[in-house]
Design a protein around this motif. Structure first.
Motif, PDB file in Angstrom:
ATOM      1  N   ASN A   1      16.428   3.749  -2.055  1.00  0.00           N
ATOM      2  CA  ASN A   1      16.767   3.486  -0.658  1.00  0.00           C
ATOM      3  C   ASN A   1      17.956   4.327  -0.207  1.00  0.00           C
ATOM      4  N   GLN A   2      18.925   4.522  -1.100  1.00  0.00           N
ATOM      5  CA  GLN A   2      20.065   5.384  -0.780  1.00  0.00           C
ATOM      6  C   GLN A   2      19.583   6.807  -0.512  1.00  0.00           C
ATOM      7  N   THR A   3      18.647   7.292  -1.325  1.00  0.00           N
ATOM      8  CA  THR A   3      18.088   8.628  -1.133  1.00  0.00           C
ATOM      9  C   THR A   3      17.395   8.724   0.220  1.00  0.00           C
ATOM     10  N   ARG A   4      16.585   7.701   0.561  1.00  0.00           N
ATOM     11  CA  ARG A   4      15.896   7.691   1.865  1.00  0.00           C
ATOM     12  C   ARG A   4      16.904   7.725   2.999  1.00  0.00           C
ATOM     13  N   TYR A   5      17.965   6.944   2.878  1.00  0.00           N
ATOM     14  CA  TYR A   5      18.984   6.873   3.917  1.00  0.00           C
ATOM     15  C   TYR A   5      19.683   8.225   4.076  1.00  0.00           C
ATOM     16  N   ASN A   6      20.031   8.855   2.954  1.00  0.00           N
ATOM     17  CA  ASN A   6      20.698  10.159   3.004  1.00  0.00           C
ATOM     18  C   ASN A   6      19.791  11.227   3.600  1.00  0.00           C
ATOM     19  N   GLU A   7      18.502  11.216   3.238  1.00  0.00           N
ATOM     20  CA  GLU A   7      17.548  12.182   3.803  1.00  0.00           C
ATOM     21  C   GLU A   7      17.409  11.987   5.310  1.00  0.00           C
ATOM     22  N   LYS A   8      17.386  10.727   5.749  1.00  0.00           N
ATOM     23  CA  LYS A   8      17.259  10.432   7.170  1.00  0.00           C
ATOM     24  C   LYS A   8      18.474  10.975   7.926  1.00  0.00           C
TER      25      LYS A   8
ATOM     26  N   SER B   1       2.029   9.386  -5.795  1.00  0.00           N
ATOM     27  CA  SER B   1       2.532  10.728  -5.475  1.00  0.00           C
ATOM     28  C   SER B   1       3.752  11.100  -6.316  1.00  0.00           C
ATOM     29  N   GLY B   2       4.298  10.120  -7.051  1.00  0.00           N
ATOM     30  CA  GLY B   2       5.482  10.384  -7.854  1.00  0.00           C
ATOM     31  C   GLY B   2       6.786  10.168  -7.119  1.00  0.00           C
ATOM     32  N   LYS B   3       6.708   9.720  -5.873  1.00  0.00           N
ATOM     33  CA  LYS B   3       7.911   9.521  -5.067  1.00  0.00           C
ATOM     34  C   LYS B   3       8.744   8.337  -5.567  1.00  0.00           C
ATOM     35  N   LEU B   4       8.084   7.253  -5.962  1.00  0.00           N
ATOM     36  CA  LEU B   4       8.759   6.078  -6.515  1.00  0.00           C
ATOM     37  C   LEU B   4       7.846   5.473  -7.577  1.00  0.00           C
ATOM     38  N   ILE B   5       8.118   5.811  -8.810  1.00  0.00           N
ATOM     39  CA  ILE B   5       7.284   5.376  -9.923  1.00  0.00           C
ATOM     40  C   ILE B   5       7.788   4.033 -10.439  1.00  0.00           C
ATOM     41  N   PRO B   6       6.888   3.082 -10.675  1.00  0.00           N
ATOM     42  CA  PRO B   6       7.319   1.783 -11.205  1.00  0.00           C
ATOM     43  C   PRO B   6       8.081   1.948 -12.521  1.00  0.00           C
ATOM     44  N   HIS B   7       9.063   1.110 -12.725  1.00  0.00           N
ATOM     45  CA  HIS B   7       9.842   1.133 -13.958  1.00  0.00           C
ATOM     46  C   HIS B   7       8.992   0.682 -15.135  1.00  0.00           C
ATOM     47  N   HIS B   8       8.093  -0.257 -14.875  1.00  0.00           N
ATOM     48  CA  HIS B   8       7.258  -0.808 -15.941  1.00  0.00           C
ATOM     49  C   HIS B   8       5.902  -1.204 -15.372  1.00  0.00           C
ATOM     50  N   VAL B   9       4.843  -0.914 -16.105  1.00  0.00           N
ATOM     51  CA  VAL B   9       3.499  -1.363 -15.747  1.00  0.00           C
ATOM     52  C   VAL B   9       2.994  -2.214 -16.905  1.00  0.00           C
ATOM     53  N   ASP B  10       2.628  -3.447 -16.603  1.00  0.00           N
ATOM     54  CA  ASP B  10       2.128  -4.349 -17.639  1.00  0.00           C
ATOM     55  C   ASP B  10       0.776  -3.845 -18.127  1.00  0.00           C
ATOM     56  N   PRO B  11       0.647  -3.537 -19.407  1.00  0.00           N
ATOM     57  CA  PRO B  11      -0.615  -2.991 -19.916  1.00  0.00           C
ATOM     58  C   PRO B  11      -1.771  -3.992 -19.879  1.00  0.00           C
ATOM     59  N   LYS B  12      -1.449  -5.271 -19.850  1.00  0.00           N
ATOM     60  CA  LYS B  12      -2.503  -6.296 -19.848  1.00  0.00           C
ATOM     61  C   LYS B  12      -3.151  -6.465 -18.477  1.00  0.00           C
TER      62      LYS B  12
ATOM     63  N   ILE C   1       0.848  -1.200   0.000  1.00  0.00           N
ATOM     64  CA  ILE C   1       0.000   0.000   0.000  1.00  0.00           C
ATOM     65  C   ILE C   1       0.885   1.252   0.000  1.00  0.00           C
ATOM     66  N   THR C   2       1.925   1.248   0.825  1.00  0.00           N
ATOM     67  CA  THR C   2       2.862   2.375   0.861  1.00  0.00           C
ATOM     68  C   THR C   2       3.528   2.544  -0.490  1.00  0.00           C
ATOM     69  N   LEU C   3       3.938   1.441  -1.089  1.00  0.00           N
ATOM     70  CA  LEU C   3       4.570   1.494  -2.403  1.00  0.00           C
ATOM     71  C   LEU C   3       3.616   2.082  -3.441  1.00  0.00           C
ATOM     72  N   ARG C   4       2.356   1.687  -3.369  1.00  0.00           N
ATOM     73  CA  ARG C   4       1.338   2.218  -4.289  1.00  0.00           C
ATOM     74  C   ARG C   4       1.161   3.728  -4.081  1.00  0.00           C
ATOM     75  N   ARG C   5       1.133   4.151  -2.820  1.00  0.00           N
ATOM     76  CA  ARG C   5       0.996   5.586  -2.516  1.00  0.00           C
ATOM     77  C   ARG C   5       2.184   6.374  -3.041  1.00  0.00           C
ATOM     78  N   TRP C   6       3.384   5.816  -2.871  1.00  0.00           N
ATOM     79  CA  TRP C   6       4.573   6.480  -3.389  1.00  0.00           C
ATOM     80  C   TRP C   6       4.492   6.618  -4.897  1.00  0.00           C
TER      81      TRP C   6
END
Length: 79
Positions: free
Chosen positions: A65-72, A39-50, A31-36
């Protein structure tokens, strides 16, 4: 072993991960991943159109994850 160190050891191959696998590596829920994604925070690399399944790359998860770690670390230094 922390997730950050764990991701350092993973080979950064362009192998696709399903949403559940990516969420597990990030220690968040799907759910968190979907919210991200919404919101544009972490966009999937690929979405299967089917079927609409979302896929991420190991490299993408590692970089996010590196970005999250650096921000923290920056937030902790401010406090």
């Amino acid at each position: 072993m922390s997730i950050y160190l764990h991701l350092e050891v993973i080979i950064l191959a362009e192998e696709y991960l399903k949403s559940g696998e990516a969420a597990e590596l990030l220690h968040v829920t799907e759910i968190t991943l979907r919210r991200w994604g919404n919101s544009g925070k972490l966009i999937p690399h690929h979405v299967d159109p089917k079927n609409g399944y979302k896929y991420y790359t190991r490299k993408q998860i590692h970089e996010f994850n590196q970005t999250r770690y650096n921000e923290k670390n920056v937030d902790e230094q401010i406090i």
